[in-house]
Design a protein around this motif. Structure first.
Motif, PDB file in Angstrom:
ATOM      1  N   GLU A 181     -23.276   6.173  11.193  1.00 55.71           N
ATOM      2  CA  GLU A 181     -22.054   6.432  10.428  1.00 55.71           C
ATOM      3  C   GLU A 181     -21.717   5.204   9.598  1.00 55.71           C
ATOM      4  OE1 GLU A 181     -18.195   8.627  11.751  1.00 55.71           O
ATOM      5  OE2 GLU A 181     -17.779   6.481  11.832  1.00 55.71           O
ATOM      6  N   ARG A 195     -14.104   4.024   2.319  1.00 57.87           N
ATOM      7  CA  ARG A 195     -13.898   5.377   2.807  1.00 57.87           C
ATOM      8  C   ARG A 195     -14.638   6.379   1.922  1.00 57.87           C
ATOM      9  NH1 ARG A 195      -8.856   5.154   5.769  1.00 57.87           N
ATOM     10  NH2 ARG A 195      -7.909   3.108   5.561  1.00 57.87           N
ATOM     11  N   HIS A 198     -19.206   8.489   6.534  1.00 61.71           N
ATOM     12  CA  HIS A 198     -20.215   9.513   6.246  1.00 61.71           C
ATOM     13  C   HIS A 198     -21.520   9.134   6.946  1.00 61.71           C
ATOM     14  CE1 HIS A 198     -20.541   6.313   3.290  1.00 61.71           C
ATOM     15  NE2 HIS A 198     -21.771   6.665   3.036  1.00 61.71           N
ATOM     16  N   ARG A 199     -22.306  10.158   7.243  1.00 60.06           N
ATOM     17  CA  ARG A 199     -23.584   9.905   7.921  1.00 60.06           C
ATOM     18  C   ARG A 199     -24.656   9.559   6.909  1.00 60.06           C
ATOM     19  NH1 ARG A 199     -24.211  11.253  13.235  1.00 60.06           N
ATOM     20  NH2 ARG A 199     -26.299  12.104  13.490  1.00 60.06           N
ATOM     21  N   TYR A 370     -18.516   5.993  -2.215  1.00 59.02           N
ATOM     22  CA  TYR A 370     -19.191   6.829  -1.221  1.00 59.02           C
ATOM     23  C   TYR A 370     -18.945   8.306  -1.553  1.00 59.02           C
ATOM     24  CZ  TYR A 370     -19.607   2.660   1.795  1.00 59.02           C
ATOM     25  OH  TYR A 370     -19.918   1.449   2.324  1.00 59.02           O
ATOM     26  N   GLY A 372     -17.393  11.649  -1.695  1.00 55.25           N
ATOM     27  CA  GLY A 372     -16.025  12.039  -1.364  1.00 55.25           C
ATOM     28  C   GLY A 372     -15.006  10.950  -1.623  1.00 55.25           C
TER      29      GLY A 372
END
Ligand SMILES: [Fe+2]
Length: 437
Positions: A181, A195, A198-199, A370, A372
């Motif tokens: 993660e 933020r 996420h993987r 990242y 999103g």
């Protein structure tokens, strides 16, 4: 965290941070504060009033809904409207006025901190805006520390030397293939670019157990690394030629040896310290010469945070607890990187050392959002820098405060920059005989 406890924590962080700002700006005289020590840096007095102005904009006006203190100076201290090279020519607040302005703003902030409710509004939930302002001031303190390093004149900053190596750390660490993660959804004061969580699935790789040291780097220089375009990218070589790079910034030949200048004092280069003041192109050239490459940002973060026993990502290499002086060289407690092996308590579960503190580490990754990503609370914090222009640096330096440094924290700069406290470590793909380890 209950509101009273959060208030106390914010008040303590604001006060602790302001002490550092005072140390950096009270240690030189008014002329020195107004002077520009390098065209890529601001006069210290600009940073000083800018810190107050951001605090006014976000806390006094936005969170507090109060009347402006000095609406008339907003443009002067807007980093986007005023390029650094132009800042010395601006009608800046003189030091005494800048200090008085900061005090006025801070008094209003303490007043509003007594009354504010940390409700659901994203700007105030968990004290985010206060945490953002603490981090902003600490980031400028690190920038001011870099200005001190560029300043010509008798030394004004002192600090005890960092601890010696506790044990030898060398070689590489194998990181097995698999997901981890990256980023965070839960760290309350994490900034927008960290933020969302996420993987990320990575193939196996090896990463250096410690940052590249002066001794390692000196071998690259001695082997003619600066004169061999084979090791350099095209842009890197072009920059090396135009800028006339022959060694890290602040290094000078001293007979057959090297000396470096640190905050106004010359001393012989120490082989066991991480190399600092190199640009991304120098880092990449060294890595190519060593038969390796720079880690990607994701590789750096997995090596720092991934715990193979639980599969979880930690806040820091050593766990979820905040850094202590036993974990890492942070917060300007010392004025240079600690020798490799000085912080065994700060190693990651995989046995990678000194990821946090000492030197910012260049990665090969351009700075982007990242999946999103949502800008919060303003696009100018990070989104406007996304693209191919900036490279990500990770981990913080001896000049980074713990409030502005986490396993997820992302810094970025132009690949030519080296006035920052930047070093690196190398990574590589496994050879066929290593892949199954
Ligand atoms: Fe700023």
């Amino acid at each position: 965290m209950p509101d009273t406890q959060l208030r106390d924590r914010i008040a303590a962080e604001l006060a602790r941070t302001r002490q550092r700002t005072a140390l950096l700006t009270d240690s030189v005289d008014a002329d020195d504060l107004m002077r520009q020590h390098s065209t890529i840096m601001s006069p210290l007095v600009w940073d000083l009033a800018h810190v107050g102005n951001q605090e006014e904009l976000w806390l006094v006006r936005d969170v507090g809904g109060r009347e402006p203190v000095r609406h008339d100076i907003d443009d002067l201290y807007d980093a986007f409207k005023q390029p650094r090279r132009d800042r010395p020519a601006l009608p800046l607040l003189p030091p005494a006025e800048a200090r008085a302005y900061l005090r006025t703003v801070r008094d209003k902030v303490f007043d509003l901190l007594d009354r504010v409710r940390f409700d659901e509004r994203p700007l105030v939930a968990d004290g985010f805006a206060f945490g953002m302002i603490v981090q902003h001031e600490q980031q400028h303190d690190e920038t001011m520390l870099a200005t001190h390093q560029l300043r010509i004149g008798p030394p004004v900053l002192t600090a005890p030397p960092p601890p010696p190596a506790a044990r030898p750390v060398r070689g590489e660490v194998f990181v097995p293939a698999g997901p981890f993660e990256m980023g965070t959804a839960t760290d309350p004061w994490a900034l927008d670019n960290e933020r969302p969580a996420h993987r990320v699935h990575l193939p196996a790789y090896l990463i250096d157990a410690a940052p590249v040291s002066n001794g390692d780097y000196r071998a690259f220089i001695a082997d003619g690394g600066y004169d061999d375009p084979r090791w350099w990218s095209d842009e890197g070589w072009a920059h090396r030629c135009v800028a006339g790079l022959t060694a890290p910034m602040h290094w000078q030949r001293d007979g057959d040896d090297w000396s470096y200048l640190r905050f106004g004092r010359w001393s012989p280069v120490r082989d066991d310290e991480p190399v600092v003041h190199v640009c991304c192109y120098e880092a990449q050239a060294y890595a190519a010469w060593a038969g390796k490459r720079l880690p990607t940002e994701a590789e750096w973060e997995k090596a720092a945070r991934w715990d193979p026993a639980t599969g979880r990502s930690r806040r820091y290499p050593w766990g979820d607890g905040d850094p202590t002086p036993a974990h890492a060289n942070l917060g300007q407690r010392h004025l240079w990187p600690a020798p490799v092996g000085a912080y065994p308590a700060g190693a990651s579960p995989l046995g990678v050392h000194q990821l946090i503190g000492d030197v910012w580490e260049w990665t090969s990754t351009p700075f982007t959002g990242y999946p999103g990503f949502t800008a919060f609370p303003y696009r100018e914090y990070s989104e406007v820098f996304f693209g191919d222009t900036y490279r990500v640096l990770r981990g913080g330096s001896f000049g980074t405060d713990r409030a502005a440094c986490r396993g997820t924290f992302r810094n970025w700069d132009l690949p030519i920059r080296r006035q920052i406290f930047s070093g690196f470590r190398c990574a590589r793909d496994p050879r066929p005989d290593e892949a199954g380890r």
